[in-house]
Structures are given as C-alpha cells and as structure tokens.
Design a protein around this motif. Sequence first.
Motif, mmCIF file in Angstrom:
data_model
loop_
_atom_site.group_PDB
_atom_site.id
_atom_site.type_symbol
_atom_site.label_atom_id
_atom_site.label_comp_id
_atom_site.label_asym_id
_atom_site.label_seq_id
_atom_site.Cartn_x
_atom_site.Cartn_y
_atom_site.Cartn_z
ATOM 1 N N SER A 1 0.855 -1.194 0.000
ATOM 2 C CA SER A 1 0.000 0.000 0.000
ATOM 3 C C SER A 1 0.892 1.245 0.000
ATOM 4 N N PRO A 2 1.597 1.484 -1.119
ATOM 5 C CA PRO A 2 2.579 2.578 -1.182
ATOM 6 C C PRO A 2 1.944 3.958 -1.099
ATOM 7 N N LEU A 3 2.649 4.877 -0.432
ATOM 8 C CA LEU A 3 2.157 6.248 -0.281
ATOM 9 C C LEU A 3 2.808 7.222 -1.250
ATOM 10 N N ASN A 4 3.923 6.831 -1.857
ATOM 11 C CA ASN A 4 4.644 7.760 -2.735
ATOM 12 C C ASN A 4 5.252 7.000 -3.913
ATOM 13 N N ASN A 5 5.843 7.736 -4.824
ATOM 14 C CA ASN A 5 6.348 7.147 -6.054
ATOM 15 C C ASN A 5 7.563 6.249 -5.813
ATOM 16 N N TYR A 6 8.376 6.597 -4.822
ATOM 17 C CA TYR A 6 9.510 5.730 -4.464
ATOM 18 C C TYR A 6 8.993 4.346 -4.076
ATOM 19 N N ALA A 7 8.053 4.317 -3.148
ATOM 20 C CA ALA A 7 7.512 3.040 -2.666
ATOM 21 C C ALA A 7 6.803 2.282 -3.780
ATOM 22 N N LYS A 8 6.041 3.005 -4.609
ATOM 23 C CA LYS A 8 5.310 2.363 -5.701
ATOM 24 C C LYS A 8 6.267 1.671 -6.673
ATOM 25 N N THR A 9 7.320 2.381 -7.094
ATOM 26 C CA THR A 9 8.249 1.807 -8.079
ATOM 27 C C THR A 9 9.110 0.710 -7.472
ATOM 28 N N LYS A 10 9.446 0.824 -6.196
ATOM 29 C CA LYS A 10 10.195 -0.254 -5.543
ATOM 30 C C LYS A 10 9.326 -1.521 -5.456
ATOM 31 N N GLY A 11 8.050 -1.331 -5.150
ATOM 32 C CA GLY A 11 7.135 -2.470 -5.088
ATOM 33 C C GLY A 11 6.949 -3.129 -6.444
ATOM 34 N N GLU A 12 6.795 -2.310 -7.482
ATOM 35 C CA GLU A 12 6.656 -2.849 -8.835
ATOM 36 C C GLU A 12 7.946 -3.551 -9.265
ATOM 37 N N GLY A 13 9.081 -3.027 -8.804
ATOM 38 C CA GLY A 13 10.359 -3.672 -9.082
ATOM 39 C C GLY A 13 10.431 -5.060 -8.484
ATOM 40 N N GLU A 14 9.989 -5.186 -7.232
ATOM 41 C CA GLU A 14 9.950 -6.500 -6.578
ATOM 42 C C GLU A 14 9.129 -7.496 -7.399
ATOM 43 N N LYS A 15 7.922 -7.066 -7.796
ATOM 44 C CA LYS A 15 7.018 -7.957 -8.540
ATOM 45 C C LYS A 15 7.658 -8.394 -9.857
ATOM 46 N N ALA A 16 8.241 -7.428 -10.563
ATOM 47 C CA ALA A 16 8.845 -7.726 -11.868
ATOM 48 C C ALA A 16 10.001 -8.712 -11.726
ATOM 49 N N ILE A 17 10.808 -8.524 -10.706
ATOM 50 C CA ILE A 17 11.955 -9.405 -10.464
ATOM 51 C C ILE A 17 11.499 -10.842 -10.243
ATOM 52 N N LEU A 18 10.502 -11.021 -9.380
ATOM 53 C CA LEU A 18 10.080 -12.374 -9.022
ATOM 54 C C LEU A 18 9.308 -13.056 -10.152
ATOM 55 N N ILE A 19 8.689 -12.267 -11.038
ATOM 56 C CA ILE A 19 8.042 -12.853 -12.219
ATOM 57 C C ILE A 19 9.102 -13.327 -13.206
#
Length: 210
Positions: free
Chosen positions: A56-74
Amino acid sequence: VETCEENPELAFQINQVIAENIAMACLKSDVKLVHISTDHLFDGNNSFIQENAKLSPLNNYAKTKGEGEKAILIKNPTALVIRTNFFGWGPSYKASFSDKILKSLERNKSIKLFDDVYYTPISVKTLSEKINLLINKSAKGVFNVCSNERITKYQFGKMIANTFKYSPELIIPISIKDIPDLTIRPKDMSLSNHKLCPYLDSSVPSLDHQ
C-alpha cells in the motif's frame, strides 16, 4: 523519496526496468540475484509488517520499488528479495543516516530527528551475515531482514550518541508534521522478522549489540 516524486520516469526506469533487466540477466547466466528492497512499501498504519502483507505505497519511491519486486520475481523466481532498512558506514560519495548523526555529534552540533517515525533498523554487518545464510540455504522470494526492536529515528539517534559517548542532549526530537513540504511517507515502517529467524534457526542480535 523526494527525487523519485520529482522524477517519476527516472524512478520507474531505475527501480523497476533496470531491476527487471538484471533479474533476467541473472537467470540467463545462472547467477543468484539478491535484490535489496525497502521498508517504505506500506501506508504506515500497522506495525511489524510481514512479507505476505498487501503493498500500500504512499509515494512514487515506494510504488516503483514495489513494482520492481514484482517484476523481479516474475522474471526470476529464484531471486531473493530483501526488505530492510540498514545502518552503518556509508561510501565515500554518500554519507549514511548514521554518518550524518555522528558528524553532527562530533562537531557538537544538535541534530533534529523524528520522534514519530518508527522502523526496525539493522546493521550492515548483521544484514550481510543473514543474507549469506539465506543464500547458503538457497532461499528465494521475499524476506524481511531487520531487527527485533521497533524504534523511532530520534531513539536511534540517542543510541548512536550514547554508544559513541557524545551528549544525547544534542539529539532533538521533532515531528514529521514539522516538515510541511515533505513528500508523504509512512510513519511506521517496522517489519517483522518472524519468517527469517525460524527459517535460519537463529536470532537477530539486539540493537545495542549491533
């Protein structure tokens, strides 16, 4: 955090695209990938967040880091994603958070730190030890690697002062609300290590020890 908010495309390229490319390269080359993520991924309404909690990211840093995690594990299911917040000596080109605190104390200058922002910091030494143990066990997926103790940035500053024999009175408590133009960020970033410790059959030393 501020730079990512001001440059969303750059944040996307660095935190998601490059991370995804490295994940694919590591899989192709049969190289173990350890990705250092963050503790900023949640809204700060809960303490000791576990690995399976919904982002549940509050800012763009958190959002892109979270999307990075998902992309890596896929792209690379064997990758190891480490959520953490570490302290220690910074590189020559960038002072760490603890470096900045020590530098102020050495100069006998006061430093203001948030007394309403919580986290579970871990030393670089302990972090690296735990990551090596995870690699040796062929761990994959997401692991929180953090301390047992949930403290504020202000409390951390006081610990630094006491450890290095400086006056703790130089550490001044303030509220995050005192910085009105700051990009919104979670007030509680504490993570749970209840997955890590049983998996490694070991504990994390106290912050005082670290």
